[in-house]
Design an enzyme around this catalytic site. Structure first.
Site, mmCIF file in Angstrom:
data_model
loop_
_atom_site.group_PDB
_atom_site.id
_atom_site.type_symbol
_atom_site.label_atom_id
_atom_site.label_comp_id
_atom_site.label_asym_id
_atom_site.label_seq_id
_atom_site.Cartn_x
_atom_site.Cartn_y
_atom_site.Cartn_z
ATOM 1 N N GLY A 42 73.409 41.685 87.058
ATOM 2 C CA GLY A 42 74.309 42.645 86.317
ATOM 3 C C GLY A 42 75.170 41.943 85.268
ATOM 4 O O GLY A 42 75.140 42.338 83.852
ATOM 5 N N CYS A 43 75.778 41.013 85.515
ATOM 6 C CA CYS A 43 76.662 40.263 84.789
ATOM 7 C C CYS A 43 75.845 39.517 83.761
ATOM 8 O O CYS A 43 76.284 39.580 82.449
ATOM 9 C CB CYS A 43 77.654 39.399 85.526
ATOM 10 N N THR A 44 74.598 38.976 83.877
ATOM 11 C CA THR A 44 73.918 38.085 83.026
ATOM 12 C C THR A 44 73.218 39.164 81.953
ATOM 13 O O THR A 44 73.272 38.929 80.944
ATOM 14 C CB THR A 44 72.915 37.523 83.722
ATOM 15 N N ALA A 47 76.047 40.211 79.472
ATOM 16 C CA ALA A 47 76.652 38.945 78.548
ATOM 17 C C ALA A 47 75.567 38.885 77.643
ATOM 18 O O ALA A 47 75.794 38.730 76.494
ATOM 19 C CB ALA A 47 76.796 37.917 79.668
#
Length: 154
Positions: A42-44, A47
């Site tokens: 999710g963070c990738t 970003a």
């Protein structure tokens, strides 16, 4: 923090060890986003969405700054691996995350934990929060588009 509040002056150190201050961005707007953990799916996605639309955000007057509890070395690896061209603050003591109000209790897989609440703050040229995207609003794969949709409606 709430809409109308000024973000802290000292934001922290980025993946390259540089101290980041809100006054460094006076006269520019900021997309300041918090994320739970570098190099997770999710963070990738979030970003990479912001990186993919970086030129459009810059054309609208916005700089991008990410923040998580990760160490500088992990932030650096994340930035290098994903080709991220913006500061990633390593808030290992959660000072900024707590000041922003995006550190707290969350439920993941039915389990309650304390951690970073995925949140995005749109900050004006004077360092004042104008919009907050809550964790429930953010769709990581298209988050930059969500931000741009909001900006273009203003």
């Amino acid at each position: 923090m709430n809409v109308g509040d000024r973000i802290p002056e000292i934001l922290g150190r980025d993946q390259n060890g540089n101290e980041i201050k809100s006054s460094d961005y006076r006269g520019r707007k900021i997309v300041l986003y918090s994320y739970p953990k570098a190099n997770t799916s999710g963070c990738t996605a979030e970003a990479c969405s912001l990186q993919a639309h970086k030129a459009e955000l810059e054309a609208a007057g916005y700089a991008i700054i990410g923040v998580s509890k990760d160490k500088e070395s992990l932030q650096k690896k994340f930035a290098e691996t994903q080709g991220l061209e913006f500061p990633l603050i390593a808030d290992t003591e959660t000072t900024l995350l707590q000041a922003l109000g995006c550190w707290g209790e969350k439920v993941a897989c039915g389990r309650r934990t304390i951690g970073t609440l995925r949140t995005t703050y749109l900050v004006n040229e004077d360092g004042v929060i104008e919009k907050i995207f809550s964790p429930k609003e953010i769709k990581t794969k298209i988050h930059a588009e969500q931000v741009l949709d909001y900006i273009n409606k203003e």
